[in-house]
Scaffold this motif. Structure first.
Motif, short mmCIF file in Angstrom:
data_model
loop_
_atom_site.label_atom_id
_atom_site.label_comp_id
_atom_site.label_asym_id
_atom_site.label_seq_id
_atom_site.Cartn_x
_atom_site.Cartn_y
_atom_site.Cartn_z
N ASP A 109 0.85 -1.19 0.00
CA ASP A 109 0.00 0.00 0.00
C ASP A 109 0.89 1.24 0.00
O ASP A 109 1.99 1.23 0.55
CB ASP A 109 -0.93 0.01 1.22
N ILE A 110 0.41 2.29 -0.61
CA ILE A 110 1.15 3.55 -0.65
C ILE A 110 0.78 4.38 0.56
O ILE A 110 -0.41 4.65 0.79
CB ILE A 110 0.82 4.34 -1.93
N PRO A 111 1.73 4.79 1.37
CA PRO A 111 1.41 5.62 2.55
C PRO A 111 0.72 6.92 2.14
O PRO A 111 0.96 7.46 1.05
CB PRO A 111 2.79 5.90 3.16
N GLY A 131 4.13 -2.83 -23.17
CA GLY A 131 4.59 -1.78 -22.28
C GLY A 131 3.75 -1.71 -21.02
O GLY A 131 2.63 -2.23 -20.96
N LEU A 132 4.29 -1.07 -20.00
CA LEU A 132 3.60 -0.90 -18.72
C LEU A 132 3.88 0.50 -18.21
O LEU A 132 5.03 0.92 -18.12
CB LEU A 132 4.07 -1.95 -17.71
N THR A 133 2.82 1.23 -17.89
CA THR A 133 2.96 2.57 -17.35
C THR A 133 2.86 2.51 -15.83
O THR A 133 1.92 1.92 -15.29
CB THR A 133 1.87 3.50 -17.91
N LEU A 134 3.85 3.10 -15.16
CA LEU A 134 3.93 3.03 -13.71
C LEU A 134 4.00 4.42 -13.11
O LEU A 134 4.65 5.31 -13.66
CB LEU A 134 5.18 2.25 -13.29
N ASN A 135 3.33 4.60 -11.98
CA ASN A 135 3.49 5.80 -11.18
C ASN A 135 4.52 5.52 -10.09
O ASN A 135 4.49 4.46 -9.45
CB ASN A 135 2.17 6.22 -10.55
N ILE A 136 5.41 6.45 -9.87
CA ILE A 136 6.48 6.31 -8.87
C ILE A 136 6.18 7.21 -7.68
O ILE A 136 5.94 8.42 -7.85
CB ILE A 136 7.85 6.66 -9.48
N TRP A 137 6.21 6.61 -6.49
CA TRP A 137 5.96 7.35 -5.25
C TRP A 137 7.17 7.21 -4.34
O TRP A 137 7.81 6.15 -4.30
CB TRP A 137 4.72 6.81 -4.54
N THR A 138 7.48 8.26 -3.60
CA THR A 138 8.64 8.24 -2.71
C THR A 138 8.24 8.73 -1.33
O THR A 138 7.21 9.41 -1.16
CB THR A 138 9.79 9.11 -3.25
N GLY A 139 9.06 8.40 -0.34
CA GLY A 139 8.80 8.87 1.01
C GLY A 139 9.89 8.44 1.96
O GLY A 139 10.84 7.74 1.57
N HIS A 147 14.53 5.77 3.33
CA HIS A 147 13.49 6.21 2.41
C HIS A 147 13.12 5.08 1.47
O HIS A 147 13.80 4.06 1.41
CB HIS A 147 13.95 7.45 1.62
N TYR A 148 12.04 5.28 0.73
CA TYR A 148 11.55 4.23 -0.16
C TYR A 148 11.17 4.83 -1.52
O TYR A 148 10.90 6.03 -1.65
CB TYR A 148 10.34 3.52 0.45
N ILE A 149 11.14 3.96 -2.52
CA ILE A 149 10.65 4.28 -3.85
C ILE A 149 9.71 3.15 -4.25
O ILE A 149 10.13 2.00 -4.33
CB ILE A 149 11.79 4.39 -4.88
N MET A 150 8.43 3.47 -4.48
CA MET A 150 7.44 2.46 -4.82
C MET A 150 6.92 2.68 -6.23
O MET A 150 6.69 3.81 -6.64
CB MET A 150 6.27 2.50 -3.82
N SER A 160 6.69 -3.04 -7.35
CA SER A 160 7.94 -3.20 -6.61
C SER A 160 8.15 -2.03 -5.67
O SER A 160 7.51 -0.97 -5.81
CB SER A 160 9.14 -3.31 -7.57
N ALA A 161 9.02 -2.24 -4.70
CA ALA A 161 9.37 -1.18 -3.75
C ALA A 161 10.83 -1.34 -3.36
O ALA A 161 11.26 -2.44 -3.01
CB ALA A 161 8.46 -1.24 -2.52
N HIS A 162 11.58 -0.26 -3.47
CA HIS A 162 12.97 -0.23 -3.00
C HIS A 162 12.99 0.45 -1.64
O HIS A 162 12.39 1.53 -1.47
CB HIS A 162 13.86 0.56 -3.96
N TYR A 163 13.66 -0.15 -0.69
CA TYR A 163 13.82 0.43 0.64
C TYR A 163 15.29 0.64 0.93
O TYR A 163 16.09 -0.30 0.82
CB TYR A 163 13.19 -0.47 1.70
N PHE A 164 15.65 1.87 1.28
CA PHE A 164 17.03 2.22 1.56
C PHE A 164 17.14 2.59 3.03
O PHE A 164 16.59 3.61 3.46
CB PHE A 164 17.47 3.39 0.67
#
Length: 214
Positions: A109-111, A131-139, A147-150, A160-164
């Motif tokens: 889920d997106i915060p 093709g696939l269109t994606l929205n990128i969310w960060t926080g 921080h994260y990139i979803m 997918s989600a990257h967690y740093f």
């Protein structure tokens, strides 16, 4: 694996689409699917099945059970985000641990406070079905130590989600997602777990879905 993950992050951060301040985080539907967790050093940490109730904010994740692979983490987690508790389940030994949930951040889920970054196109947007269109969310994490990139589809399915973090950055990927709860019983507390007292949390420990892999 590391090179692919790094390339994806680069795509997210350099996408040509600019942020639209009218974007607000969408909320994901009920889901059943597979999830993999990989460190950005290339270590496969876990692969397992998940069931997510988006309205009730409940998550069951079982790794190395129905999809055994050589991973470093074996888990069976039942999380109740609104109640702030979760169970670590050992079905083989019919035992459980009931713990306090300190952080509700998870990859399905997106915060509400996430910031819209951009829209990117994976594959070829000019060829139908390619093709696939994606929205990128960060926080940021609640404690601001990471921080994260979803990335989510236009229909709000998390891809997918990257967690740093200060410890181990990692990538969580979702596969074979279906927009339904196929087995509602997975979101019920097992009979051998009912009535357990809440265990004390050692000082300095943070319990969350993400911290299980850090």
């Amino acid at each position: 694996m590391f090179a692919a993950a790094a390339l994806f992050v680069f795509m997210c951060l350099t996408a040509t689409s600019h942020a639209d301040h009218h974007h607000h985080p969408c909320h994901t539907p009920n889901m059943t699917g597979l999830m993999s967790v990989t460190s950005l050093k290339g270590e496969l940490k876990a692969v397992g099945a998940f069931t997510y109730d988006s309205m009730g904010r409940k998550l069951r994740f079982r790794s190395n059970e129905s999809h055994p692979v050589n991973t470093s983490v074996g888990l069976d987690l039942l999380m109740f985000f609104d109640e702030g508790i979760f169970y670590e389940i050992d079905s083989k030994n019919q035992s459980c641990e009931k713990k306090k949930l300190h952080c509700s951040l998870h990859p399905l889920d997106i915060p509400d406070d996430a910031k819209f970054h951009s829209t990117v196109h994976s594959g070829s947007p000019s060829i139908e079905g390619e093709g696939l269109t994606l929205n990128i969310w960060t926080g940021d994490f609640t404690d601001s130590k990471g921080h994260y990139i979803m990335s989510v589809t236009m229909g709000c399915l998390p891809i997918s989600a990257h967690y740093f973090s200060e410890t181990t950055p990692f990538l969580i990927s979702n596969m074979e997602v279906e927009m339904e709860i196929k087995d509602p019983d997975l979101l019920l507390v097992p009979s051998f777990c009912q009535g357990l007292p809440l265990e004390e949390t050692p000082e300095g420990t943070v319990n969350s879905f993400l911290h299980e892999f850090m």
